[in-house]
Design a protein around this motif. Structure first.
Motif, PDB file in Angstrom:
ATOM      1  N   ILE A 242       0.828  -1.206   0.000  1.00 35.91           N
ATOM      2  CA  ILE A 242       0.000   0.000   0.000  1.00 35.91           C
ATOM      3  C   ILE A 242       0.861   1.254   0.000  1.00 35.91           C
ATOM      4  O   ILE A 242       0.628   2.195  -0.770  1.00 35.91           O
ATOM      5  N   GLU A 243       1.877   1.283   0.850  1.00 34.82           N
ATOM      6  CA  GLU A 243       2.683   2.497   0.975  1.00 34.82           C
ATOM      7  C   GLU A 243       3.570   2.710  -0.243  1.00 34.82           C
ATOM      8  O   GLU A 243       3.788   3.853  -0.655  1.00 34.82           O
ATOM      9  N   LEU A 244       4.073   1.643  -0.849  1.00 28.62           N
ATOM     10  CA  LEU A 244       4.840   1.807  -2.076  1.00 28.62           C
ATOM     11  C   LEU A 244       3.946   2.250  -3.230  1.00 28.62           C
ATOM     12  O   LEU A 244       4.368   3.058  -4.074  1.00 28.62           O
ATOM     13  N   ALA A 245       2.719   1.748  -3.276  1.00 27.36           N
ATOM     14  CA  ALA A 245       1.778   2.206  -4.302  1.00 27.36           C
ATOM     15  C   ALA A 245       1.451   3.679  -4.109  1.00 27.36           C
ATOM     16  O   ALA A 245       1.332   4.433  -5.086  1.00 27.36           O
ATOM     17  N   ALA A 246       1.333   4.105  -2.846  1.00 27.89           N
ATOM     18  CA  ALA A 246       1.078   5.522  -2.571  1.00 27.89           C
ATOM     19  C   ALA A 246       2.258   6.383  -3.016  1.00 27.89           C
ATOM     20  O   ALA A 246       2.071   7.474  -3.584  1.00 27.89           O
TER      21      ALA A 246
END
Length: 311
Positions: A242-246
């Motif tokens: 999730i955080e890498l996609a963000a």
């Protein structure tokens, strides 16, 4: 006739006896390592097995991308911009005329590699710090605990943004920064479990036999905390994705024209306002489904506390 007295000689194999006693105690309190397909299937349940199947499909999709992708993910056509669903393009095309399905398939690679880097680096750092603190204790434990407390004060995304600002946007930079941010959560849980093992009788017995602390930690304590390490990695995988996609959505992670799910959501934002929703929605669904599958499997195997996540 004199009665002969028999005395029981003390057993020299105290380590194995203590280990058996510890294993029986662990079995009674339900702290048995998750091993074997039947045990895993029983813990996962029907929904968990479906989630495990989803994870397997995503991994195979990433591994076989050159074979199963119908088109080149980077080859576009001006005349094929924003085509609707069809047999030729099952998910349509994007604003550059590139096949969305092919980019989803290829995007699974970067979307899995980044979180994999994060959880591997996190597991190594957290395990080394936790076991070092537990074995040496005292000032070493206090020093490592203070370092972890400092890392707790910095949000993961803030560390990643600072790292990208210093070293430039890239998947590797963002992954290392997030791994440092994830480390205190995992180290806290591993330390608590390892500390309990450190105080059990079989450790003292091994020390009396002259076995070095490194051998005791590597051969006895580490195997007994592997369940927490593995389940923590499974749960952290979803957080990392999730955080890498963000970060990719913000332009701080994977850079175009690389196929990446987070980047596809960002690239399709402008088209979404024009009514062409396929790119953003399909890429977003891929992220949501994959994260939910990893999260559910991790929750069933070890619970959120295995990753140190209680919020």
């Amino acid at each position: 006739m004199t009665q002969q007295k028999f005395t029981r000689k003390p057993s020299t194999n105290t380590t194995s006896q203590d280990t058996v006693a510890v294993q029986l105690l662990r079995k009674q309190r339900g702290d048995v390592p998750v091993t074997g397909w039947r045990v895993v299937a029983k813990r996962l349940g029907p929904i968990g097995i479906v989630c495990l199947g989803v994870i397997l499909v995503v991994v195979l999709m990433a591994a076989l991308a050159p074979v199963i992708a119908p088109y080149d993910p980077y080859e576009g056509s001006v005349t094929a911009r924003h085509e609707a669903w069809s047999l030729a393009h099952l998910m349509g095309t994007d604003q550059s005329g590139r096949d969305i399905l092919s980019r989803i398939i290829w995007g699974a690679r970067t979307s899995l590699i980044g979180p994999l880097l994060v959880i591997v680096i996190t597991a190594v750092l957290a395990t080394v710090l936790a076991l070092t603190a537990v074995w040496f204790g005292g000032r070493v434990d206090a020093f490592i605990s203070r370092i972890l407390d400092i890392l707790f004060a910095f949000p993961n995304m803030l560390l990643a943004i600072l790292a990208v600002a210093i070293f430039g946007p890239s998947l590797l930079t963002a992954s290392i920064a997030l791994a440092i941010g994830f480390t205190p959560y995992s180290a806290r849980v591993i330390r608590s479990v390892a500390l309990r093992e450190r105080n059990l009788p079989y450790v003292s017995s091994a020390q009396l036999q002259g076995i070095s602390g490194f051998i005791i930690t590597a051969r006895h304590i580490l195997p007994n905390v592997r369940t927490q390490i593995l389940t923590g990695m499974t749960i952290n995988f979803g957080y990392a994705m999730i955080e890498l996609a963000a970060l990719s959505f913000l332009g701080l992670g994977v850079q175009p024209p690389t196929a990446d799910w987070g980047l596809m959501v960002s690239n399709g934002q402008a088209s979404l306002q024009q009514g062409y929703w396929e790119q953003s929605i399909f890429a977003g669904l891929a992220i949501v489904i994959t994260v939910a599958a990893f999260g559910y499997v991790g929750e069933q195997l070890g619970g959120r506390r295995a990753a140190g996540r209680t919020r």
